[in-house]
Design a protein around this motif. Sequence first.
Motif, PDB file in Angstrom:
ATOM      1  N   ALA A  49      42.926  42.253  37.605  1.00  0.00           N
ATOM      2  CA  ALA A  49      41.582  41.957  37.838  1.00  0.00           C
ATOM      3  C   ALA A  49      40.632  43.112  38.366  1.00  0.00           C
ATOM      4  N   GLY A  50      39.380  42.175  37.992  1.00  0.00           N
ATOM      5  CA  GLY A  50      38.536  43.045  38.951  1.00  0.00           C
ATOM      6  C   GLY A  50      37.111  43.226  39.551  1.00  0.00           C
ATOM      7  N   ILE A  51      36.820  43.245  40.142  1.00  0.00           N
ATOM      8  CA  ILE A  51      35.581  43.845  41.357  1.00  0.00           C
ATOM      9  C   ILE A  51      34.748  44.656  40.813  1.00  0.00           C
ATOM     10  N   ASP A  52      33.105  44.390  41.549  1.00  0.00           N
ATOM     11  CA  ASP A  52      32.182  45.095  41.196  1.00  0.00           C
ATOM     12  C   ASP A  52      31.310  45.221  42.980  1.00  0.00           C
ATOM     13  N   SER A  53      30.400  45.991  43.007  1.00  0.00           N
ATOM     14  CA  SER A  53      29.699  46.576  43.751  1.00  0.00           C
ATOM     15  C   SER A  53      29.342  45.652  44.801  1.00  0.00           C
ATOM     16  N   ASN A  54      29.039  44.464  43.613  1.00  0.00           N
ATOM     17  CA  ASN A  54      28.717  42.973  44.558  1.00  0.00           C
ATOM     18  C   ASN A  54      29.811  41.901  44.978  1.00  0.00           C
ATOM     19  N   GLY A  55      30.608  42.695  45.144  1.00  0.00           N
ATOM     20  CA  GLY A  55      31.995  41.790  45.516  1.00  0.00           C
ATOM     21  C   GLY A  55      32.356  40.312  44.397  1.00  0.00           C
ATOM     22  N   MET A  56      31.851  40.272  43.425  1.00  0.00           N
ATOM     23  CA  MET A  56      32.369  39.073  41.867  1.00  0.00           C
ATOM     24  C   MET A  56      33.907  40.333  42.142  1.00  0.00           C
ATOM     25  N   THR A  57      34.390  38.869  41.616  1.00  0.00           N
ATOM     26  CA  THR A  57      35.844  39.014  40.932  1.00  0.00           C
ATOM     27  C   THR A  57      35.831  38.397  39.580  1.00  0.00           C
ATOM     28  N   SER A  58      37.256  39.313  38.753  1.00  0.00           N
ATOM     29  CA  SER A  58      37.116  38.398  37.464  1.00  0.00           C
ATOM     30  C   SER A  58      39.569  37.970  37.889  1.00  0.00           C
ATOM     31  N   TYR A  59      39.830  37.054  37.253  1.00  0.00           N
ATOM     32  CA  TYR A  59      40.795  37.764  36.974  1.00  0.00           C
ATOM     33  C   TYR A  59      41.543  37.249  35.435  1.00  0.00           C
ATOM     34  N   ALA A  60      42.785  37.788  34.922  1.00  0.00           N
ATOM     35  CA  ALA A  60      43.071  37.258  34.417  1.00  0.00           C
ATOM     36  C   ALA A  60      43.688  35.477  34.348  1.00  0.00           C
ATOM     37  N   ASP A  61      43.593  35.180  33.330  1.00  0.00           N
ATOM     38  CA  ASP A  61      44.313  33.580  33.548  1.00  0.00           C
ATOM     39  C   ASP A  61      45.810  33.810  34.035  1.00  0.00           C
ATOM     40  N   SER A  62      46.622  35.034  33.454  1.00  0.00           N
ATOM     41  CA  SER A  62      48.157  34.807  33.966  1.00  0.00           C
ATOM     42  C   SER A  62      48.495  35.005  35.397  1.00  0.00           C
TER      43      SER A  62
END
Length: 128
Positions: A49-62
């Motif tokens: 999982a990731g998050i940037d300084s703007n609060g955007m996130t990403s997640y692995a499908d798993s």
Amino acid sequence: QVQLAESGGNSVQAGGSLRLSCEVSGWTDQSYCMGWFRQAPGKEREGVAGIDSNGMTSYADSVKGRFIISKDNTKNILYLQMNSLKPDDTAMYYCAIEGFRPVSMVVAVNGANAFGYWGKGTLITISS
């Protein structure tokens, strides 16, 4: 000097929950991308999982729908709430930070190569 320190690793049964923390010190850039990665024995390090300084996130499908990444900007702490844990989640978990880049890079193939600052990791073991 940038330092990251993970905590919260433990051994739990499948279906349980854990929360990981990553304390960050020495990072001064207001723009950044942070991520949680994991590496199981014999496997490549992968982005969770990731998050940037703007609060955007990403997640692995798993982990979508099970894990939640968040950050406390006042305390400089990154979190990973892990729910409905599975034996396949067993791994060493690392946090990382780098200058601003697309948060999707965290969960891209070889995404770990884009990050230069790492913690030492915390171990999660999920038993069935």
